[in-house]
Design a protein around this motif. Structure first.
Motif, mmCIF file in Angstrom:
data_model
loop_
_atom_site.group_PDB
_atom_site.id
_atom_site.type_symbol
_atom_site.label_atom_id
_atom_site.label_comp_id
_atom_site.label_asym_id
_atom_site.label_seq_id
_atom_site.Cartn_x
_atom_site.Cartn_y
_atom_site.Cartn_z
ATOM 1 N N PHE A 208 0.813 -1.211 0.000
ATOM 2 C CA PHE A 208 0.000 0.000 0.000
ATOM 3 C C PHE A 208 0.851 1.267 0.000
ATOM 4 O O PHE A 208 0.718 2.118 -0.877
ATOM 5 C CB PHE A 208 -0.938 -0.004 1.204
ATOM 6 C CG PHE A 208 -1.886 1.152 1.229
ATOM 7 C CD1 PHE A 208 -3.025 1.129 0.452
ATOM 8 C CD2 PHE A 208 -1.631 2.267 2.005
ATOM 9 C CE1 PHE A 208 -3.903 2.203 0.444
ATOM 10 C CE2 PHE A 208 -2.496 3.340 2.011
ATOM 11 C CZ PHE A 208 -3.640 3.301 1.229
ATOM 12 N N PHE A 209 1.735 1.402 0.973
ATOM 13 C CA PHE A 209 2.545 2.613 1.045
ATOM 14 C C PHE A 209 3.549 2.685 -0.097
ATOM 15 O O PHE A 209 3.864 3.765 -0.587
ATOM 16 C CB PHE A 209 3.249 2.707 2.398
ATOM 17 C CG PHE A 209 2.322 3.016 3.527
ATOM 18 C CD1 PHE A 209 1.800 4.288 3.682
ATOM 19 C CD2 PHE A 209 1.956 2.043 4.428
ATOM 20 C CE1 PHE A 209 0.928 4.583 4.711
ATOM 21 C CE2 PHE A 209 1.091 2.326 5.467
ATOM 22 C CZ PHE A 209 0.574 3.596 5.614
ATOM 23 N N GLY A 210 4.043 1.546 -0.518
ATOM 24 C CA GLY A 210 4.914 1.552 -1.685
ATOM 25 C C GLY A 210 4.173 1.972 -2.937
ATOM 26 O O GLY A 210 4.724 2.647 -3.800
ATOM 27 N N GLY A 211 2.886 1.601 -3.017
ATOM 28 C CA GLY A 211 2.077 2.023 -4.156
ATOM 29 C C GLY A 211 1.845 3.507 -4.187
ATOM 30 O O GLY A 211 1.775 4.117 -5.255
ATOM 31 N N LEU A 212 1.731 4.131 -3.031
ATOM 32 C CA LEU A 212 1.604 5.580 -2.989
ATOM 33 C C LEU A 212 2.867 6.254 -3.504
ATOM 34 O O LEU A 212 2.814 7.274 -4.183
ATOM 35 C CB LEU A 212 1.310 6.051 -1.563
ATOM 36 C CG LEU A 212 -0.122 5.876 -1.044
ATOM 37 C CD1 LEU A 212 -0.202 6.312 0.404
ATOM 38 C CD2 LEU A 212 -1.112 6.657 -1.883
ATOM 39 N N ALA A 213 4.013 5.704 -3.150
ATOM 40 C CA ALA A 213 5.273 6.299 -3.569
ATOM 41 C C ALA A 213 5.582 5.964 -5.018
ATOM 42 O O ALA A 213 5.914 6.840 -5.823
ATOM 43 C CB ALA A 213 6.402 5.820 -2.666
ATOM 44 N N SER A 214 5.470 4.695 -5.383
ATOM 45 C CA SER A 214 5.745 4.265 -6.761
ATOM 46 C C SER A 214 5.165 2.876 -6.962
ATOM 47 O O SER A 214 5.765 1.875 -6.557
ATOM 48 C CB SER A 214 7.257 4.263 -7.029
ATOM 49 O OG SER A 214 7.529 3.713 -8.293
ATOM 50 N N SER A 215 3.994 2.801 -7.587
ATOM 51 C CA SER A 215 3.353 1.504 -7.789
ATOM 52 C C SER A 215 4.152 0.635 -8.750
ATOM 53 O O SER A 215 4.157 -0.590 -8.633
ATOM 54 C CB SER A 215 1.925 1.698 -8.304
ATOM 55 O OG SER A 215 1.922 2.468 -9.492
ATOM 56 N N ALA A 216 4.842 1.250 -9.707
ATOM 57 C CA ALA A 216 5.678 0.478 -10.618
ATOM 58 C C ALA A 216 6.826 -0.191 -9.875
ATOM 59 O O ALA A 216 7.221 -1.323 -10.192
ATOM 60 C CB ALA A 216 6.223 1.384 -11.725
ATOM 61 N N ALA A 217 7.358 0.495 -8.846
ATOM 62 C CA ALA A 217 8.432 -0.091 -8.053
ATOM 63 C C ALA A 217 7.939 -1.327 -7.311
ATOM 64 O O ALA A 217 8.673 -2.300 -7.139
ATOM 65 C CB ALA A 217 8.976 0.938 -7.063
ATOM 66 N N VAL A 218 6.692 -1.302 -6.866
ATOM 67 C CA VAL A 218 6.121 -2.468 -6.190
ATOM 68 C C VAL A 218 6.078 -3.659 -7.137
ATOM 69 O O VAL A 218 6.489 -4.775 -6.791
ATOM 70 C CB VAL A 218 4.704 -2.159 -5.668
ATOM 71 C CG1 VAL A 218 4.062 -3.407 -5.072
ATOM 72 C CG2 VAL A 218 4.758 -1.056 -4.629
ATOM 73 N N VAL A 219 5.587 -3.436 -8.357
ATOM 74 C CA VAL A 219 5.500 -4.526 -9.333
ATOM 75 C C VAL A 219 6.877 -5.072 -9.656
ATOM 76 O O VAL A 219 7.093 -6.288 -9.714
ATOM 77 C CB VAL A 219 4.800 -4.035 -10.621
ATOM 78 C CG1 VAL A 219 4.742 -5.157 -11.646
ATOM 79 C CG2 VAL A 219 3.399 -3.546 -10.304
ATOM 80 N N GLY A 220 7.839 -4.155 -9.876
ATOM 81 C CA GLY A 220 9.192 -4.608 -10.188
ATOM 82 C C GLY A 220 9.787 -5.445 -9.076
ATOM 83 O O GLY A 220 10.425 -6.479 -9.335
ATOM 84 N N THR A 221 9.554 -5.016 -7.831
ATOM 85 C CA THR A 221 10.071 -5.783 -6.700
ATOM 86 C C THR A 221 9.403 -7.138 -6.602
ATOM 87 O O THR A 221 10.057 -8.156 -6.335
ATOM 88 C CB THR A 221 9.846 -5.004 -5.391
ATOM 89 O OG1 THR A 221 10.510 -3.740 -5.491
ATOM 90 C CG2 THR A 221 10.394 -5.766 -4.202
ATOM 91 N N MET A 222 8.098 -7.192 -6.835
ATOM 92 C CA MET A 222 7.381 -8.458 -6.756
ATOM 93 C C MET A 222 7.805 -9.419 -7.861
ATOM 94 O O MET A 222 7.869 -10.632 -7.658
ATOM 95 C CB MET A 222 5.873 -8.211 -6.818
ATOM 96 C CG MET A 222 5.312 -7.478 -5.620
ATOM 97 S SD MET A 222 5.711 -8.295 -4.065
ATOM 98 C CE MET A 222 6.398 -6.921 -3.144
#
Length: 417
Positions: A208-222
């Motif tokens: 959630f908080f990562g999505g606020l900052a950068s949702s693309a970064a969340v996907v890349g990390t996952m």
């Protein structure tokens, strides 16, 4: 009947209470000036204001400053751990100012100053830890953000500016546009700090908080995570869903905050709320809450990123206005969807600003915001599809389709009704 708040006696008592409140932390920290000293200083400021003698007020301020200097010198001579005792000295002057504010009738202002000052005193260790823990890049980012928010913003014109585009004229609000830039950047900075602190402690924070900052970064990390641990696919899907929820909530915040002063975009609440609530509910079903993952984000803010967002925002605004005139609503919708692939926040901000100045209707703004949000969701689907884990990609695509269908249905209902 006059209000008790207008009573001189009440204001003097409040000044004393606030001074006592300010001195509480100093007393607890065993400083040379504590509860009684601070309360008396606030009383002194209040009394001089009540007497309506500017000369006495100035003399009182000089006396407080002199006392603060003596405390600072005492701390330096004794070579204690506080050194110059600057915090206590400045706090005494603040207490004097609080007393003067309250006695002058600025009750809310005086209470606000007292509370904020007390927080600064109480949170000494936490504030020092934050400052000492900043990297050079993070400190530079914070400084640049402060310049953009507190220096550039006040210098911008407060009134709308008419921009002649040949086929049409667009009323552009520089301050509102820039405030949207600052808002998005501020959200990124705050949640960057949250993710850096609690990133490995659970899906709610990393997603959630990562999505606020950068949702693309969340996907890349996952994607990297499921490549190494395929058994964590359900966990990764949950993170992406919560990132979508955060992105939709951010867009909803932009739509509501900047239209609440007149003509609130009620229509945006239902479709974006459907994405937020739907993402959370699905996450509760498919989540594997036993795992953890570290989320690495880039530098939270830079001048280049801010200017790039502002440029995209302005271009989208102008392109959307031209498309609206030349191609009608479909042209504007196409522009919003294309921009959502890059920045759904920028497309949302553009639609909101055009709605504020009367260039587009509320229904048009709502549909444009939903298209931009949907485009952002589709970007995540594309990123997941590019990864090596097919199960992860299929689940992200399937649940994203469910969310978009629900949001689209909600939008249709709102527009038609």
């Amino acid at each position: 009947m006059s209000s008790p708040l207008d009573s001189t006696v009440f204001r003097i008592a409040l000044a004393a209470a606030l001074g006592l409140f300010l001195g509480l932390e100093r007393e607890w920290s065993q400083k040379s000036a504590g509860i009684r000293t601070f309360s008396l200083i606030s009383l002194l400021g209040a009394v001089f204001v009540v007497l309506d003698q500017v000369a006495l007020l100035v003399v009182g301020g000089v006396l407080v400053i002199a006392q603060g200097v003596l405390l600072a010198v005492e701390g330096l001579v004794e070579d204690n751990e506080e050194g110059l005792s600057l915090t206590t000295s400045v706090s005494m002057l603040v207490a004097y100012g609080v007393g003067a504010l309250v006695a002058s009738g600025f009750l809310i202002e005086g209470v606000t100053v007292a509370v904020l000052s007390s927080l600064l005193l109480v949170l000494k260790r936490e504030l020092h830890d934050i400052a000492w823990g900043l990297s050079r890049e993070e400190l530079r980012s914070a400084t640049e953000f402060a310049i953009l928010a507190f220096v550039v913003y006040p210098l911008l014109p407060a009134d709308p500016i008419d921009i002649d585009l040949g086929t049409t004229t667009v009323a552009f609000e520089p301050r509102v546009a820039w405030l949207m830039v600052v808002l998005v950047a501020g959200i990124g900075i705050v949640n960057y700090a949250v993710v850096e602190t609690y990133g490995g402690r659970g899906i709610a924070v990393t997603g959630f908080f990562g999505g606020l900052a950068s949702s693309a970064a969340v996907v890349g990390t996952m994607i990297d995570h499921v490549s190494q641990r395929p058994e964590a696919t359900a966990y990764a899907v949950t993170a992406v869903l919560l990132a979508n929820a955060a992105m939709a909530l951010r867009n909803l915040g932009i739509a509501v905050v900047f239209t609440i002063d007149g003509g609130l975009l009620y229509g945006a609440i239902v479709p974006l709320g459907a994405i937020v609530i739907g993402s959370v509910l699905i996450a509760l079903v498919v989540a594997d809450w036993s795992g953890e993952v570290e989320l690495e984000l880039d530098n939270p803010f830079s001048l280049r990123n801010a200017l790039a967002f502002g440029a995209v925002f302005t271009l989208v605004l102008l392109a959307g206005a031209v498309a609206e005139v030349e191609l009608g609503r479909l042209g504007f919708y196409a522009t919003a969807a294309a921009t959502g692939l890059i920045s759904s926040a920028g497309a949302t901000a553009s639609a909101v600003l055009l709605y504020r100045v009367g260039e587009i209707s509320a229904d048009t703004a709502v549909i444009a915001i939903l298209l931009a949000t949907a485009a952002s969701v589709l970007v995540k689907v594309g990123l997941a599809a590019a990864g090596p884990n097919r199960a992860f990609a299929v689940q992200v695509a399937g649940w994203s389709a469910v969310l978009l269908a629900a949001a689209g249905g909600a939008t249709a209902v709102v527009v038609l009704v």
